[in-house]
Design a protein around this motif. Structure first.
Motif, short mmCIF file in Angstrom:
data_model
loop_
_atom_site.label_atom_id
_atom_site.label_comp_id
_atom_site.label_asym_id
_atom_site.label_seq_id
_atom_site.Cartn_x
_atom_site.Cartn_y
_atom_site.Cartn_z
N ILE A 9 2.27 -0.71 11.25
CA ILE A 9 1.93 -0.95 9.84
C ILE A 9 2.55 0.17 9.01
O ILE A 9 3.30 -0.09 8.07
CB ILE A 9 0.40 -0.98 9.62
N HIS B 219 0.78 -1.82 0.62
CA HIS B 219 0.83 -1.76 2.10
C HIS B 219 0.17 -2.97 2.71
O HIS B 219 0.48 -3.36 3.82
CB HIS B 219 0.05 -0.55 2.63
N TYR B 220 -0.85 -3.48 2.03
CA TYR B 220 -1.84 -4.35 2.70
C TYR B 220 -1.82 -5.72 2.06
O TYR B 220 -2.09 -5.85 0.89
CB TYR B 220 -3.22 -3.69 2.57
N GLU C 91 -7.06 -5.00 0.26
CA GLU C 91 -7.65 -3.67 0.40
C GLU C 91 -8.59 -3.39 -0.76
O GLU C 91 -9.70 -2.94 -0.58
CB GLU C 91 -6.53 -2.62 0.45
#
Lengths: 312, 312
Positions: free
Chosen positions: B51, B311-312, B3
């Motif tokens: 997600i 998160h990514y 990200e």
């Protein structure tokens, strides 16, 4: 639930809420007067893989440009200049590198063309396809802002360019012909950004919006909110090369301007526009005191069951 | 590409672009001074099915509230009041009716709690899962806006509430325990909206942001942009019931405020806050002239390999 049904239910749900200075939903953009005689306008559009584009039929660069174009077109339709966007992208693993880079180069190229800043956003992984959301912000004199509801009886109705190429191109793409000139136009719309702000500055322009679902559908939004009717001469609808008259009236995603002009000033406006932009605007009819949209052929009423394009 | 890698490449690509009055990227929100001593702030967040949430583990009502909460938290972290949002939702067929209605009721309930208008958006079909984008707009006196880069050597570092419950709850959910108190907190974060605007009005509050990835990660953003270091006493980190110290330092999605306060006024601010909000703020350390983040236990330096939540 259709898109409009869902939106209606949201409008009802939020009917009792404070507006905090924003003007009500119903135009291409929401409007916030900010003092000093200026307003900001706001709009958002989702672009979803396999709904709005096919990865095999559009390049990432084209998707980047079009995602921005459809939002800038909404700002232009309010009669003001786009100043910034906020971009959110959800990307599956197989689009996170090369696709994302090409997408951003396309997005950047159109941002640069119109001097629009990118001020923020979000990127995240997607477990499905690619989803893009663009929020666009415009700014201009409050007195310049054009609303759908401002149409007046006697106004001449204009469209800002030839219509139907995008709809014809979508048909080509769905038939597997992705390289026709119309298919290229469908993937690469040219919104009327400078034209919108220029028309915004002319007080003889009354109602304005952009054509995303075809005039057969979009003109009704102006008529309904302005509480007027219209006569439209179908022989005067400017049909783009490679498109049919029905494409021009009912095809989606042309992203050209539709606007009404005080009859006394319509001729002068058309002349000034041609001088400034080197292509004409096209009068297609006039606003009437009736409650309906009447199609004319050779000045005689005809019945047509024309509806707009529906994405959803 | 991570990200942050993608965002860095975007910042580079747009480096030569006009800003049109907006201040540069790097805070929780972009800032637009609008004259009259006021500014608007803007932020956007995507919430993507599978997600950020699982349909089987979170109700549509909860997803509606949380989608809004995470954005309002970013506005509050700038020290101003959220005034409006723009909502885009891409919905698969099986979520278009009941799920969408419950989602909107949740979104509306939190909008109402904080007096936030819904001014526009987009809805469309999705060929994959549910994707939501919220763009939030805040407004307040320009002098009240808090930036990450405003930390000063000697400032006391505070957090606005107990931490770690959300991270512990996510662990519970991933282990199939969706009904623990922590799992409920993970799905129903309470951002510090009123607290943010109140702290914004206090000039002794210097840097501020919200904690979305854990203080071990988020504090570094304040330190990096302020060109300072910090000592954080891990015994003073306020650990929420059911969470571990590591959850509190490294867990994601607490959405509580992290801020630095001029040392001379820190005691008075903490007293005033308690009087106003009936719960304390928690001093966890101080800003130093060093270039690094030093953890302390019983006032002695210790080495910890703590990183934030990704998160990514």
């Amino acid at each position: 639930m259709t898109e409009f049904g869902f939106i209606d239910s949201i409008v009802r749900l939020f009917g009792n809420m404070p507006t905090n200075g924003f003007e009500g939903i119903g135009d291409d953009c929401a409007v916030l007067p900010i003092g000093g005689g200026e307003s900001l306008v706001f709009t958002a559009d989702l672009v979803v893989e396999d709904i709005h584009f096919l990865r095999r039929a559009a390049s990432a660069y084209e998707v980047g440009r079009k995602s921005l174009a459809v939002n800038l077109s909404d700002v232009a339709a309010m009669g003001v200049r786009p100043i910034a966007t906020i971009l959110s992208v959800a990307l599956p693993e197989d689009a996170a590198e090369e696709w994302a880079g090409e997408f951003m180069r396309g997005y950047h190229s159109m941002s640069e063309e119109y001097g629009v800043a990118l001020i923020g956003g979000d990127t995240t992984r997607s477990a499905g396809g690619i989803t893009i959301n663009v929020t666009a912000i415009g700014r201009g004199p409050s007195g310049q802002i054009k609303r759908r509801s401002a149409g007046q009886v006697g106004d001449i109705i204009f469209v800002g360019d030839f219509l139907g190429a995008s709809g014809a191109g979508l048909r080509d793409i769905l038939q597997g012909h992705t390289d026709t000139p119309q298919a290229v136009i469908h993937r690469n719309p040219t919104p009327q950004i400078h034209e919108g702000a220029w028309l915004g500055a002319r007080s003889e322009v009354h109602a304005m919006m952009d054509i995303s679902d075809g005039i057969a559908s979009d003109l009704r939004h102006i008529l309904d909110t302005s509480h007027v009717g219209a006569e439209v001469d179908i022989d005067r609808i400017p049909v783009a090369a490679g498109a049919t008259l029905k494409d021009a009236a009912c095809g989606g995603e042309d992203y050209k301007l539709l606007f009404s002009v005080a009859a006394d000033h319509a001729g002068q406006l058309a002349e000034d526009f041609l001088l400034r932009f080197h292509h004409p605007i096209h009068p297609i009819g006039r606003i009437t005191a009736s409650a309906s949209l009447q199609w004319l052929r050779n000045a005689a009423p005809i019945k047509l069951d024309w509806k707009g394009f529906t994405h959803y």
